[in-house]
Motif scaffolding. Structure first.
Motif, PDB file in Angstrom:
ATOM      1  N   LYS A 210      45.559   6.855  -5.119  1.00  0.00           N
ATOM      2  CA  LYS A 210      46.984   6.520  -5.211  1.00  0.00           C
ATOM      3  C   LYS A 210      47.501   6.049  -3.851  1.00  0.00           C
ATOM      4  O   LYS A 210      47.242   6.689  -2.829  1.00  0.00           O
ATOM      5  N   PRO A 211      48.224   4.943  -3.806  1.00  0.00           N
ATOM      6  CA  PRO A 211      48.719   4.429  -2.519  1.00  0.00           C
ATOM      7  C   PRO A 211      49.660   5.413  -1.827  1.00  0.00           C
ATOM      8  O   PRO A 211      50.400   6.146  -2.486  1.00  0.00           O
ATOM      9  N   LEU A 212      49.600   5.411  -0.518  1.00  0.00           N
ATOM     10  CA  LEU A 212      50.524   6.227   0.266  1.00  0.00           C
ATOM     11  C   LEU A 212      51.816   5.462   0.532  1.00  0.00           C
ATOM     12  O   LEU A 212      52.912   6.006   0.396  1.00  0.00           O
ATOM     13  N   ALA A 213      51.681   4.208   0.900  1.00  0.00           N
ATOM     14  CA  ALA A 213      52.859   3.389   1.205  1.00  0.00           C
ATOM     15  C   ALA A 213      52.689   2.008   0.600  1.00  0.00           C
ATOM     16  O   ALA A 213      51.635   1.384   0.743  1.00  0.00           O
ATOM     17  N   ILE A 214      53.739   1.533  -0.065  1.00  0.00           N
ATOM     18  CA  ILE A 214      53.758   0.188  -0.617  1.00  0.00           C
ATOM     19  C   ILE A 214      54.982  -0.539  -0.077  1.00  0.00           C
ATOM     20  O   ILE A 214      56.106  -0.019  -0.143  1.00  0.00           O
ATOM     21  N   VAL A 215      54.757  -1.720   0.448  1.00  0.00           N
ATOM     22  CA  VAL A 215      55.841  -2.567   0.936  1.00  0.00           C
ATOM     23  C   VAL A 215      56.087  -3.670  -0.087  1.00  0.00           C
ATOM     24  O   VAL A 215      55.146  -4.268  -0.605  1.00  0.00           O
ATOM     25  N   LEU A 216      57.349  -3.912  -0.388  1.00  0.00           N
ATOM     26  CA  LEU A 216      57.730  -4.999  -1.285  1.00  0.00           C
ATOM     27  C   LEU A 216      58.096  -6.225  -0.456  1.00  0.00           C
ATOM     28  O   LEU A 216      58.775  -6.104   0.573  1.00  0.00           O
TER      29      LEU A 216
ATOM     30  N   ASP B  64      49.178   0.680   2.180  1.00  0.00           N
ATOM     31  CA  ASP B  64      48.018   0.447   1.315  1.00  0.00           C
ATOM     32  C   ASP B  64      48.115  -0.880   0.585  1.00  0.00           C
ATOM     33  O   ASP B  64      47.107  -1.536   0.343  1.00  0.00           O
ATOM     34  N   GLN B  65      49.339  -1.271   0.224  1.00  0.00           N
ATOM     35  CA  GLN B  65      49.507  -2.513  -0.523  1.00  0.00           C
ATOM     36  C   GLN B  65      50.842  -3.150  -0.188  1.00  0.00           C
ATOM     37  O   GLN B  65      51.801  -2.466   0.176  1.00  0.00           O
ATOM     38  N   GLU B  66      50.868  -4.482  -0.325  1.00  0.00           N
ATOM     39  CA  GLU B  66      52.124  -5.225  -0.280  1.00  0.00           C
ATOM     40  C   GLU B  66      52.249  -5.965  -1.609  1.00  0.00           C
ATOM     41  O   GLU B  66      51.328  -6.673  -2.015  1.00  0.00           O
ATOM     42  N   VAL B  67      53.385  -5.782  -2.270  1.00  0.00           N
ATOM     43  CA  VAL B  67      53.563  -6.291  -3.626  1.00  0.00           C
ATOM     44  C   VAL B  67      54.807  -7.168  -3.674  1.00  0.00           C
ATOM     45  O   VAL B  67      55.849  -6.787  -3.129  1.00  0.00           O
ATOM     46  N   PRO B  68      54.736  -8.341  -4.307  1.00  0.00           N
ATOM     47  CA  PRO B  68      55.951  -9.155  -4.481  1.00  0.00           C
ATOM     48  C   PRO B  68      56.979  -8.400  -5.310  1.00  0.00           C
ATOM     49  O   PRO B  68      56.623  -7.641  -6.224  1.00  0.00           O
ATOM     50  N   VAL B  69      58.235  -8.592  -5.012  1.00  0.00           N
ATOM     51  CA  VAL B  69      59.294  -7.840  -5.694  1.00  0.00           C
ATOM     52  C   VAL B  69      59.244  -8.048  -7.200  1.00  0.00           C
ATOM     53  O   VAL B  69      59.595  -7.151  -7.970  1.00  0.00           O
ATOM     54  N   GLU B  70      58.809  -9.220  -7.652  1.00  0.00           N
ATOM     55  CA  GLU B  70      58.743  -9.482  -9.093  1.00  0.00           C
ATOM     56  C   GLU B  70      57.775  -8.542  -9.797  1.00  0.00           C
ATOM     57  O   GLU B  70      57.877  -8.312 -10.999  1.00  0.00           O
ATOM     58  N   GLU B  71      56.808  -7.973  -9.037  1.00  0.00           N
ATOM     59  CA  GLU B  71      55.806  -7.081  -9.622  1.00  0.00           C
ATOM     60  C   GLU B  71      56.071  -5.624  -9.240  1.00  0.00           C
ATOM     61  O   GLU B  71      55.153  -4.798  -9.217  1.00  0.00           O
ATOM     62  N   ALA B  72      57.310  -5.298  -8.968  1.00  0.00           N
ATOM     63  CA  ALA B  72      57.650  -3.942  -8.509  1.00  0.00           C
ATOM     64  C   ALA B  72      57.271  -2.875  -9.526  1.00  0.00           C
ATOM     65  O   ALA B  72      56.879  -1.761  -9.161  1.00  0.00           O
TER      66      ALA B  72
ATOM     67  N   VAL C 108      66.779 -10.055   2.661  1.00  0.00           N
ATOM     68  CA  VAL C 108      65.667  -9.134   2.865  1.00  0.00           C
ATOM     69  C   VAL C 108      64.329  -9.878   2.803  1.00  0.00           C
ATOM     70  O   VAL C 108      64.111 -10.729   1.937  1.00  0.00           O
ATOM     71  N   SER C 109      63.445  -9.527   3.726  1.00  0.00           N
ATOM     72  CA  SER C 109      62.077 -10.064   3.702  1.00  0.00           C
ATOM     73  C   SER C 109      61.079  -9.007   3.229  1.00  0.00           C
ATOM     74  O   SER C 109      60.147  -9.312   2.496  1.00  0.00           O
ATOM     75  N   LYS C 110      61.286  -7.742   3.675  1.00  0.00           N
ATOM     76  CA  LYS C 110      60.409  -6.640   3.268  1.00  0.00           C
ATOM     77  C   LYS C 110      61.255  -5.383   3.056  1.00  0.00           C
ATOM     78  O   LYS C 110      62.257  -5.160   3.747  1.00  0.00           O
TER      79      LYS C 110
END
Length: 715
Positions: A362-368, A340-348, A30-32
């Motif tokens: 509050k974010p609507l969508a966050i991609v890991l 709204d944000q992209e977050v590394p999986v370690e910071e989920a 997985v990449s995202k």
């Protein structure tokens, strides 16, 4: 590998074993992955609720608990509930990445393909996922990984629009402008519809306006007025509900604003304690949209790859997934604008806390995002070496291969009773989360998704195999070659070629570990008492075994290729029991069954009568049915010999006729604990076959032949 798991309302990133190779799946690095805000937050909130709160919401679960108390007793049921509440469960069901392994039964994909994946419990927030082909689509080169990660949410929204059956120029209302609602607005706008919307969050209304929303409001009164204004007093043509709330208000609002003969489609999870009059008077169509589309929740489609005919089911879930990516490629839909944000999986954990906030920011969508691994990501098959001489003294170190419902409800509680003699040191399950949960609950040091790791580990003395039936023969063969003692849940094999191969392997071995098949009924206390008297006979035995099996859903796994059907999968218990009572070689067997000519839901392998003739003249009859009433006890055995009779009622009551005394009435005991004790004793005493191998072969061959016969009569 890293995976996001949920435990009692808390989200954490855990180290878990990567999924093993499987013939029916693709392994994807997985990449995202996309956090599905509504669904995942609801799951998190539900996981932190008490058992009583959950019971109030799901009365059917209470009935299951009461049934477990009757069968398993209060103490065992308590531990089952405790273990269930302590489970670690996976989150996420929409991701993208690169294929790193392709199962032998999967076509049209190759290593290196960039793909998007869906499926709860499959396309998780994890570094590596195992997903079937019908839940995987190739990603066009022009689409970014961030956009491709929306594939599941997009397919859900697209299926909702299809269910609404909208036309160009129609006015459609979307109630709930969260992530799913935003995508729905864009799909409708690109289809030529006039879109209006309702959401309590003004920032979401503003964002939807950029995606094609013509009018949005937080007021139901204003929505009603605008819907009439835009449609010359008629009402909107269709309403799609994408909200996530326990309230009935979204549905009631939809009835008010939708025109006569209009359509209302529920996509989100909303309350539906509905008033009849509004949509009755308007004769509106009230529809439910099933997730990604046709094929969802159908194992034949999702797991086994049996596609629906294109001409009759144009838009399956896989075709919806591909169509949504096509819309992104053609720039008809823009999902990156929703991120709204992209977050590394370690910071989920931080990402989920942001989604829990009550503020308008509050974010609507966050991609890991996940780091690209440079090391080898696919497990190599361990070299399995026999661990002879077989250890036979001290506490037996056991590995569990398969920790499904039966293992958790029966084997694990029984093994806990025997912890002075046996210790569970390893756990293997197909799901990384399931394996991790079981290992933590059992304090096992070995956790895996590949059974070969347990077989190659010298710390493991024995294995208990309780996987789906289609894997039994191969795992057993590998375990024999590895020199591990084996307790195998029935059946031994599903196909004659598997049985013949096992027979060849066993007869070619110089030294054999213990091999025991879980035909536990022959170890039941009442069965042993019954056999004491039957063994004294000098005349043939007449016996009847009636099984009121109950009906299972058509798509239950036992009725698929994984289970092999109920004749091979369960009736083998009864055939073994006859062998146990008679103690004479099987001479012949025959079968007659109800055939599904008029009732297509009936299966001949669960409604049949089979007759067994033995070399000593004994005759046994097995009546197995799914048609009986649920209040009738499941199993009844009658045996007759030399002017004497014995009746065993559901392994609870044993009555003799023509024999004085010895009638028994006890709590139900089908011999599961005694079978495990026999397994332990066989290891200690060096007995390779607690049940003679010839009898195991005879029983298995008979059920396979009968199954072939009963299905062959249909053709």
């Amino acid at each position: 590998m890293k995976q996001i798991l949920l435990h009692k309302g808390l989200v954490s990133v855990e180290d878990v074993p990567a999924p093993a190779r499987d013939p029916k799946t693709l392994l994807v690095e997985v990449s995202k992955s996309l956090i599905s805000t509504g669904t995942e937050l609801s799951t998190i909130h539900a996981s932190n609720q008490s058992f009583l709160t959950k019971a109030q919401k799901k009365p059917t679960a209470v009935m299951k608990v009461l049934g477990s108390v009757v069968v398993n007793g209060m103490k065992r049921t308590f531990y089952l509930i405790k273990d269930r509440l302590n489970e670690w469960s996976p989150l996420g069901y929409s991701c993208t990445g690169h294929v790193i392994a392709v199962g032998e039964a999967v076509g049209n994909f190759q290593v290196g393909d960039r793909v998007a994946c869906g499926g709860g419990g499959l396309a998780n927030h994890a570094e590596i996922v195992a997903v079937p082909a019908h839940l995987t689509v190739k990603v066009p080169p022009a689409i970014s990984d961030q956009s491709a990660a929306f594939v599941t949410l997009g397919a859900i929204a697209l299926q909702g629009v299809r269910r609404a059956d909208v036309r160009i120029g129609e006015t459609v209302c979307v109630i709930g402008l969260g992530l799913l609602g935003q995508i729905t607005v864009q799909l409708l706008a690109s289809s030529g519809c006039n879109v209006i919307g309702l959401d309590p969050d003004s920032s979401r209304i503003k964002k939807a306006s950029l995606g094609g929303l013509r009018y949005g409001t937080s007021s139901i009164k204003s929505l009603l007025a605008q819907s009439l204004h835009m449609t010359s007093g008629q009402g909107v043509d269709a309403t799609i509900i994408t909200a996530s709330t326990l309230s009935d208000e979204p549905a009631q609002t939809a009835f008010e604003i939708t025109r006569k003969k209009g359509r209302i489609v529920v996509v989100g999870a909303v309350g539906m304690n509905l008033q009849r009059s509004p949509f009755y008077e308007k004769e509106q169509d009230f529809l439910i949209s099933c997730s990604y589309g046709p094929g969802r929740y159908d194992p034949a489609y999702e797991r086994y790859g049996q596609d629906y005919p294109y001409a009759y089911v144009r838009w399956t879930e896989n075709r919806n997934m591909a169509a949504f990516l096509g819309l992104i490629e053609k720039k008809k839909v823009d999902v990156e604008s929703l991120i709204d944000q992209e977050v590394p999986v370690e910071e989920a954990g931080k990402a989920y806390k942001l989604l829990e906030e009550k503020s308008e920011d509050k974010p609507l969508a966050i991609v890991l995002s996940y780091p690209r691994r440079t090391a080898e990501t696919v497990k190599t098959v361990p070299v399995i070496k026999a661990s002879f001489p077989i250890r036979s003294t001290g506490k037996i170190r056991l590995g569990l291969i398969g920790v499904g419902q039966f293992t958790r409800s029966t084997h694990i509680p029984n093994l806990r009773q025997l912890e002075g003699q046996i210790e569970i040191i390893g756990v293997c399950a197909a799901s990384s989360a399931t394996a991790t949960t079981a290992a933590r609950q059992l304090r096992s040091t070995i956790v895996s998704t590949d059974y070969r790791e347990l077989l190659s580990d010298p710390r493991v003395d024995a294995v208990l195999i309780a996987t789906r039936h289609d894997k039994h023969a191969q795992i057993t063969e590998d375990a024999i070659r590895a020199g591990k003692h084996i307790y195998l849940e029935k059946p031994l094999a599903l196909e004659m070629r598997e049985l013949e191969r096992l027979d060849h392997v066993i007869r070619s071995m110089n030294a054999m570990p213990v091999l025991m098949v879980g035909f536990n009924r022959r170890f039941a206390p009442m069965a042993k008492k019954m056999k004491e008297y039957i063994d004294k006979r000098s005349a043939p035995l007449m016996a009847t075994y009636r099984v009121n099996a109950g009906e299972l859903p058509m798509n239950h796994w036992t009725k698929t290729g994984e289970g092999g059907g109920r004749l091979k999968g369960e009736a083998c218990h009864m055939v073994d029991f006859f062998q146990y009572l008679v103690r004479s070689p099987l001479k012949d067997c025959a079968i007659r069954a109800i055939h599904p000519y008029t009732n297509v839901h009936l299966r001949p392998d669960e409604n049949f009568s089979a007759q067994f003739t033995y070399a000593d003249g004994s005759l046994c009859n097995l009546i197995y049915t799914s048609l009986g009433h649920m209040e009738l006890p499941k199993e009844n055995i009658e045996a007759h010999w030399g002017a004497m009779s014995a009746v065993l009622d559901d392994f609870k009551k044993l009555r003799f006729f023509g024999i004085s005394g010895d009638n028994l009435s006890l709590a139900q005991d089908k011999g599961h604990v005694e079978a495990l004790k026999a397994f332990i004793k066989s290891i200690q005493n060096g007995i390779s076959f607690p049940t003679p191998w010839e009898q195991l072969v005879e029983t298995t061959a008979a059920t396979i032949r009968l199954d072939q016969d009963v299905w062959g009569r249909l053709s």
